[in-house]
Design an enzyme around this catalytic site. Structure first.
Site, short mmCIF file in Angstrom:
data_model
loop_
_atom_site.label_atom_id
_atom_site.label_comp_id
_atom_site.label_asym_id
_atom_site.label_seq_id
_atom_site.Cartn_x
_atom_site.Cartn_y
_atom_site.Cartn_z
N CYS A 1 6.16 -10.62 9.03
CA CYS A 1 6.26 -11.95 9.61
C CYS A 1 4.98 -12.74 9.38
O CYS A 1 3.88 -12.21 9.53
CB CYS A 1 6.54 -11.94 11.12
SG CYS A 1 8.10 -11.18 11.54
N ARG B 1 3.21 -10.90 2.94
CA ARG B 1 3.34 -10.04 4.11
C ARG B 1 4.72 -9.39 4.21
O ARG B 1 4.91 -8.44 4.95
CB ARG B 1 3.09 -10.85 5.39
CG ARG B 1 1.68 -11.39 5.47
CD ARG B 1 1.53 -12.32 6.64
NE ARG B 1 1.62 -11.63 7.91
CZ ARG B 1 0.61 -11.01 8.50
NH1 ARG B 1 -0.57 -11.00 7.92
NH2 ARG B 1 0.77 -10.42 9.66
N TRP C 1 10.45 -11.00 9.04
CA TRP C 1 10.83 -9.68 8.56
C TRP C 1 11.67 -9.07 9.67
O TRP C 1 11.16 -8.77 10.75
CB TRP C 1 9.57 -8.84 8.29
CG TRP C 1 9.81 -7.57 7.55
CD1 TRP C 1 9.82 -7.40 6.19
CD2 TRP C 1 10.03 -6.27 8.12
NE1 TRP C 1 10.05 -6.08 5.89
CE2 TRP C 1 10.18 -5.36 7.04
CE3 TRP C 1 10.13 -5.78 9.42
CZ2 TRP C 1 10.42 -4.01 7.23
CZ3 TRP C 1 10.37 -4.42 9.61
CH2 TRP C 1 10.51 -3.56 8.52
N ASN D 1 5.68 -13.17 15.98
CA ASN D 1 5.53 -11.94 15.19
C ASN D 1 5.29 -10.82 16.19
O ASN D 1 4.42 -10.94 17.05
CB ASN D 1 4.32 -12.11 14.24
CG ASN D 1 3.98 -10.83 13.50
OD1 ASN D 1 4.73 -9.86 13.52
ND2 ASN D 1 2.83 -10.82 12.85
N GLY D 2 6.06 -9.74 16.09
CA GLY D 2 5.91 -8.63 17.03
C GLY D 2 7.27 -8.22 17.56
O GLY D 2 8.30 -8.61 17.01
N GLU E 1 -0.33 8.79 -5.27
CA GLU E 1 -0.49 7.34 -5.35
C GLU E 1 0.26 6.77 -6.57
O GLU E 1 0.89 5.70 -6.47
CB GLU E 1 -1.99 7.00 -5.40
CG GLU E 1 -2.35 5.54 -5.57
CD GLU E 1 -1.80 4.63 -4.46
OE1 GLU E 1 -1.29 5.11 -3.46
OE2 GLU E 1 -1.88 3.39 -4.66
N LYS F 1 3.15 3.99 -6.19
CA LYS F 1 3.07 2.68 -6.86
C LYS F 1 4.35 2.39 -7.61
O LYS F 1 4.89 1.30 -7.54
CB LYS F 1 1.89 2.71 -7.82
CG LYS F 1 0.83 1.75 -7.85
CD LYS F 1 0.10 1.16 -6.70
CE LYS F 1 0.62 1.23 -5.31
NZ LYS F 1 -0.40 1.21 -4.29
N GLU G 1 7.49 1.96 -5.30
CA GLU G 1 7.32 0.80 -4.43
C GLU G 1 7.66 -0.50 -5.15
O GLU G 1 8.38 -1.34 -4.61
CB GLU G 1 5.84 0.83 -4.03
CG GLU G 1 5.35 -0.25 -3.19
CD GLU G 1 3.87 -0.07 -2.87
OE1 GLU G 1 3.13 0.64 -3.59
OE2 GLU G 1 3.44 -0.67 -1.89
N HIS H 1 7.16 26.20 -6.72
CA HIS H 1 7.75 26.51 -5.42
C HIS H 1 8.96 25.65 -5.10
O HIS H 1 9.34 25.51 -3.94
CB HIS H 1 6.68 26.39 -4.33
CG HIS H 1 5.53 27.30 -4.56
ND1 HIS H 1 5.58 28.65 -4.33
CD2 HIS H 1 4.30 27.06 -5.07
CE1 HIS H 1 4.42 29.21 -4.66
NE2 HIS H 1 3.63 28.25 -5.13
N LYS I 1 3.48 -6.30 3.55
CA LYS I 1 2.09 -5.98 3.24
C LYS I 1 1.38 -5.43 4.47
O LYS I 1 0.59 -4.50 4.39
CB LYS I 1 1.39 -7.25 2.76
CG LYS I 1 -0.07 -7.08 2.42
CD LYS I 1 -0.21 -6.41 1.09
CE LYS I 1 -1.64 -6.16 0.70
NZ LYS I 1 -1.72 -5.07 -0.28
C1 F6R Z 1 1.18 0.66 -0.86
C2 F6R Z 1 0.71 -0.05 0.31
C3 F6R Z 1 0.96 0.53 1.65
C4 F6R Z 1 -0.30 0.39 2.52
C5 F6R Z 1 -0.03 0.87 3.95
C6 F6R Z 1 -1.26 0.78 4.81
O1 F6R Z 1 0.82 0.02 -2.03
O2 F6R Z 1 0.13 -1.10 0.19
O3 F6R Z 1 1.36 1.85 1.56
O4 F6R Z 1 -1.32 1.13 1.93
O5 F6R Z 1 0.98 0.08 4.52
O6 F6R Z 1 -1.74 -0.51 4.92
P1 F6R Z 1 -3.19 -0.84 5.38
O7 F6R Z 1 -4.12 -0.32 4.34
O8 F6R Z 1 -3.25 -2.33 5.48
O9 F6R Z 1 -3.41 -0.15 6.69
#
Ligand code: F6R
Length: 612
Positions: free
Chosen positions: A2, A27, A74, A100-101, A484, A488, A491, A508, A607
């Site tokens: 949001c 976001r 969102w 937001n919340g 990671e 990536k 995602e 395993h 985000k």
């Molecule tokens: C992946 C990504 C998310 C954030 C996670 C934590 O690319 O961006 O997995 O890493 O939501 O977010 P922060 O770092 O803002 O606590």
């Protein structure tokens, strides 16, 4: 999750809001809306789907007026639809709210309001807020009604209220969800985050939980829930507008990938001195780290990509500083009942500083007597403010949902801390310490060199565009890199299933899935576990798996094990996850681009994950 904006000033409100909302798109959202006050009263326009739909609609049928609020939603309560999109209005159409919340007691409040004759149109928790204010304002002035309503809400909120009875002001409040006030020239803003107000506001006030704001074009009056005036000093905004624009790049993600040499240099700036072979921090952080150096135990908590950074941090801190470290997903940490006391330090890693689970984790840790260090990118964020000390990564605003430069900046910050503590604890001295300092200072150049092979990485990616399953395997420092790399890819390319694994775990279970058309990305830079990784590559090849190998340049023998080879500059194993992140990010990016994915705003992702 949001995005909120509010505008008080002389410009056209909707134009101002749309620009601000477009800078909050990162976001994550699934509908958007605005409300503006004009001589006809309150005009509201909302659309499900992308902000562009709302923008197109408003271009065709403009709404005029200055005082305005806007929102990207969102969905939590109720499907993403026009009806459920914010702003929500009261029965009279004179009040509008964006939120937001999550309001946890919304159904109880809704029952009470229904009994009093209020008519609800949406399935959201938010709509109760505006009806509650309407109800309370029947007997008292709006400001008092707003505060009385806040006192009845349970859960979390960042809120903005617009009333046609108050044409010069907006009201706002924060409790558990981020909200800032931007101050410009004869205009003022509410926003969820600084990028929304870049170029318009010169200073910002980061509100605290419990703050209530009466905002006019001359600035905010901040008070607490009893109406008592509070002092909040504005901070100058240092980020420039270019950071919130793509600047000719196809996507924010690509721009941010290429910003990594600068982001890392900024993380090191004023902390690393190659001339003096030393590492130092601001006074508060340094004295905190000096205390940690005597500590018995560290627990790193984080989510997603930041958690992967934490896993690398564990290897770094244990290897060079000889400090025992546990790493926990913040969402597990807060519920597993960890044993904490004053001898424990919790290190929270977070780009946004607003992630709900990480925030709850540090609050719990502090309640139990542990001290908290935050490694954070966003200044003034909740986690940065609540931690006992903060190490800012200074990577600049990260707009793409997929974290790239914030990740390598987090790794760099962890390397700085690890080397500082290693030296302090007398575990790393003399020539070896100097070599590591030089290795750290060489990182921006090394990353630049790695980025120069983008064309080669893109060619490799092109071979696998149609594949729908990938494994990513690594060992030791590059086991988190494998996690990671997989994150990536899945995602930003939701067509693909990708899994990261510790290479030693293959036998395993997962090895049963290896077959043609299921590529395996191996992280095989020069490292103490190199021979072990070669054995794992052999095992995959024996089952007709296709191996994409990321190896150190100058390794002339590895090509025979690889269907595709990507080389990265040679570096100490300690720094290798920072360098290896680059080809993993570019590989994911180019596969997603060839698959025409919505790279900067992947579906369902946000985000800043401000709800648990
Ligand atoms: C992946 C990504 C998310 C954030 C996670 C934590 O690319 O961006 O997995 O890493 O939501 O977010 P922060 O770092 O803002 O606590």
């Amino acid at each position: 999750m949001c995005g909120i904006v509010g505008y008080v000033g002389k410009s056209e409100g909707v134009e101002t809001l749309l620009e601000a909302l477009s800078r909050l798109e990162y976001r994550g959202y699934d509908s958007a809306g605005v409300a503006v006050l004009n001589n006809k009263g309150l005009d509201v326009r909302k659309r499900a789907g992308k902000l562009q739909g709302l923008i197109d609609d408003l271009r065709r049928h403009p709404l005029h007026g200055t005082l305005s609020i806007g929102h990207t939603r969102w969905a939590t309560h109720g499907e993403p639809s026009e009806l459920n999109a914010h702003p929500h209005t009261d029965c009279t159409g004179q009040l509008a709210v964006v939120h937001n919340g999550i309001i946890e007691n919304y159904s109880e409040l809704k029952d009470q309001l229904l009994a009093k004759g209020h008519r609800f149109r949406s399935q959201t928790d938010t709509e109760v807020i505006v009806h509650l204010i309407e109800e309370l304002a029947k007997h008292q002035p709006l400001e008092r009604a707003f505060i009385s309503a806040l006192k009845q809400l349970r859960g979390s909120y960042a809120l903005c209220l617009l009333s046609s009875a108050e044409p010069q002001r907006l009201f706002g409040a924060r409790h558990g969800s981020p909200l800032i006030v931007g101050i410009g020239k004869a205009e003022a803003f509410f926003a969820s985050d600084v990028p929304a107000i870049l170029g318009r506001a010169s200073s910002v006030i980061y509100l605290n939980d419990g703050d209530v704001v009466d905002l006019t074009s001359s600035g905010p009056r901040v008070m607490d829930l009893s109406g008592k005036r509070l002092r909040r000093s504005p901070k100058e905004i240092h980020w420039d507008l270019a950071a919130a624009r793509k600047e000719g790049c196809a996507h924010f993600m690509l721009k941010e990938i290429h910003e990594q040499p600068l982001a890392i240099a900024q993380t090191l700036a004023n902390r690393l001195s190659v001339a003096k072979h030393s590492i130092s921090f601001d006074r508060r952080t340094q004295s905190f780290l000096n205390k940690i150096s005597q500590q018995e135990r560290l627990i790193i908590i984080a989510c997603g990509t930041a958690y992967h950074a934490g896993l690398v941090g564990e290897y770094m801190l244990e290897e060079v500083a000889h400090l025992p470290v546990d790493v926990d997903l913040a969402s597990e940490f807060r519920y597993r009942g960890p044993l904490l006391d004053a001898r424990t330090t919790v290190v929270a890693i977070t780009q946004s500083g607003e992630t709900a689970d990480t925030l709850a984790g540090i609050r719990m840790a502090k309640e139990q007597g542990a001290s908290v260090l935050a490694i954070c990118n966003v200044m003034g964020s909740s986690i940065a403010r609540e931690a006992d000390a903060v190490l800012y990564t200074h990577a600049g605003p990260e707009i793409a949902v997929a974290s790239t430069k914030a990740y390598t900046a987090q790794l760099t910050a962890l390397a700085l801390i690890s080397l500082y503590l290693a030296h302090k604890r007398q575990r790393l001295l003399g020539t070896r310490f100097r070599q590591m300092i030089e290795g750290l200072s060489a990182l921006p150049k090394l990353i630049e060199k790695t980025l120069a092979s983008e064309a080669e990485i893109k060619m490799v990616a092109a071979k696998y565009v149609k594949c729908r399953n990938f494994y990513f395997l690594g060992r030791r420092y590059n086991y988190p890199s494998a996690l990671e790399g997989a994150l990536k890819l899945k995602e930003i390319c939701p067509l693909i299933h990708a899994e990261g694994y510790a290479a030693g775990e293959m036998k395993h279970g997962p090895i049963s899935l290896i077959r043609m058309g299921w590529p395996v990305v191996f992280l095989a830079p020069q490292a103490s576990v190199y021979d072990k990784i070669i054995s794992n590559i052999e095992e995959v090849r024996a089952r007709k798996g296709e191996c994409i190998v990321i190896a150190s340049e100058g390794n002339n023998t590895i090509a025979r094990y690889a269907e595709s080879l990507i080389t990265i500059p040679k570096t100490e194993e300690f720094f290798s996850p920072i360098v290896a992140a680059i080809p993993l990010q570019l590989f994911a990016y180019h596969i997603a681009q060839a698959n025409q994915c919505d790279i900067d705003q992947p579906p369902n992702l946000a985000k800043s994950v401000t709800v648990e």
